[in-house]
Design a protein around this motif. Structure first.
Motif, mmCIF file in Angstrom:
data_model
loop_
_atom_site.group_PDB
_atom_site.id
_atom_site.type_symbol
_atom_site.label_atom_id
_atom_site.label_comp_id
_atom_site.label_asym_id
_atom_site.label_seq_id
_atom_site.Cartn_x
_atom_site.Cartn_y
_atom_site.Cartn_z
ATOM 1 N N VAL A 5 -7.120 65.804 114.174
ATOM 2 C CA VAL A 5 -5.548 66.196 114.257
ATOM 3 C C VAL A 5 -4.691 64.226 114.373
ATOM 4 N N ALA A 6 -5.284 63.591 114.891
ATOM 5 C CA ALA A 6 -5.041 62.770 114.851
ATOM 6 C C ALA A 6 -5.152 61.348 113.889
ATOM 7 N N GLY A 7 -5.658 61.869 112.816
ATOM 8 C CA GLY A 7 -5.535 61.180 111.924
ATOM 9 C C GLY A 7 -4.733 62.033 110.752
ATOM 10 N N LEU A 8 -4.523 63.357 110.962
ATOM 11 C CA LEU A 8 -3.390 63.550 110.021
ATOM 12 C C LEU A 8 -1.958 63.348 110.595
ATOM 13 N N PHE A 9 -2.021 63.034 112.354
ATOM 14 C CA PHE A 9 -0.992 62.841 113.013
ATOM 15 C C PHE A 9 -0.185 61.483 112.039
ATOM 16 N N ALA A 10 -1.226 60.620 111.879
ATOM 17 C CA ALA A 10 -0.518 59.414 111.346
ATOM 18 C C ALA A 10 -0.432 58.914 110.011
ATOM 19 N N LEU A 11 -0.947 60.250 109.144
ATOM 20 C CA LEU A 11 -1.107 59.959 107.649
ATOM 21 C C LEU A 11 0.161 61.013 106.981
ATOM 22 N N THR A 12 0.762 61.962 108.583
ATOM 23 C CA THR A 12 2.217 62.655 108.238
ATOM 24 C C THR A 12 3.266 62.469 108.490
ATOM 25 N N GLY B 27 3.787 62.234 111.833
ATOM 26 C CA GLY B 27 3.947 63.647 113.069
ATOM 27 C C GLY B 27 4.227 64.853 112.137
ATOM 28 N N GLY B 28 3.813 64.888 110.647
ATOM 29 C CA GLY B 28 4.437 66.226 110.721
ATOM 30 C C GLY B 28 3.332 67.587 110.677
ATOM 31 N N VAL B 29 2.000 66.978 111.190
ATOM 32 C CA VAL B 29 1.014 67.778 111.788
ATOM 33 C C VAL B 29 0.505 66.717 113.302
ATOM 34 N N LYS B 30 0.751 68.016 113.908
ATOM 35 C CA LYS B 30 0.665 67.896 115.754
ATOM 36 C C LYS B 30 -0.445 68.878 116.510
ATOM 37 N N GLY B 31 -1.428 68.268 117.785
ATOM 38 C CA GLY B 31 -1.779 68.954 118.166
ATOM 39 C C GLY B 31 -1.830 69.418 119.759
#
Length: 261
Positions: A42-49, A51-55
């Motif tokens: 999720v940290a990777g997705l948070f950075a790539l998007t 902030g569009g994906v969080k957890g």
């Protein structure tokens, strides 16, 4: 499981039951393993998007501090705090919480808005916090199929055996699948509720919570209450020295590794 109906020699060969504390600590270790892996995803997705994906995950540190928000008159009605959820310095959620300065209701009006990497407001991000339990179930399914032992079970020296073939290394797919479905059956309501809320709010514009917003969370509170009864019942069953429901249904048993080679 009982040892009735099997040869005396086979019954004598069975290792001791795992016991409550061994199984509890093994489960806690497994949860941490899955949580950390999911966190990095999720940290990777948070950075790539941006902030569009969080957890929002259990056990993660959340730090909030007062902040000033610049914008229209509507934003000035609130006292703001900026909050961050992170582990090892990598954020998985950034958001701002505003509490109305003046309100006539007993409960102050609040609004929560997600932030991007630059600290600007953004539409609501997709919260993947509901994946904790499904990820744990899949992890245990694969590990128990492969060897009957997860990381936690290896650490606490216990093994999941097929009670019809206890010398087998690992479980058949049908037994491993049945075991996880029954074990996590009580968590289904809360997982489905969390998933529903995550997708319902994803991409929407934040708004102030009305004074009766608590009514929206009644189903979630009921689901959480129901999900707590199931593991407590399983824990009591194990503490009393009996096989829990997921082992009885799947035809498995958890024992120490004394003779497992």
């Amino acid at each position: 499981m009982t040892d009735e109906g099997i040869p005396l020699a086979a019954a004598m060969a069975w290792p001791r039951r795992g016991g409550f504390w061994r199984r509890f600590l093994a489960s806690f270790i497994d949860y941490l393993v899955v949580l950390i892996a999911l966190y990095f995803l999720v940290a990777g997705l948070f950075a790539l998007t941006d902030g569009g994906v969080k957890g929002h995950f259990w056990l993660f540190l959340r730090i909030c501090s007062s902040a000033k928000v610049h914008g229209g008159p509507s934003l000035g009605r609130y006292d703001w705090q900026v909050c961050k959820s992170s582990l090892f310095g990598f954020p998985v959620a950034d958001w701002a919480v505003g509490t109305a300065k003046e309100t006539q209701s007993a409960k102050p009006e609040t609004v929560s808005i997600d932030l991007n990497s630059k600290g600007n407001f953004r539409p609501t991000a997709l919260d993947l916090g509901f994946l904790q339990v499904p990820a744990l179930a899949i992890y245990l399914l694969l590990m128990e199929m492969a060897s009957g032992r997860s990381v936690g079970k290896r650490a606490l020296v216990v093994v999941v055996y097929d009670e019809n073939d206890w010398q087998r290394r690992g479980l058949p797919l049908r037994k491993a699948f049945r075991r996880q479905v029954i074990k996590f059956l009580g968590t289904f309501p809360v997982v489905l509720t969390e998933a529903w809320f995550a997708f319902q709010t994803w991409g929407s514009f934040p708004r102030a919570a009305p004074s009766n917003a608590w009514l929206e969370f009644v189903p979630a509170l009921v689901a959480i209450g129901l999900s707590l009864v199931w593991p407590v019942w399983i824990g009591i069953t194990i503490a009393l020295g009996n096989e829990p429901i997921h082992d009885r249904v799947a035809g498995t048993t958890v024992r120490t590794r004394e003779t497992y080679e």
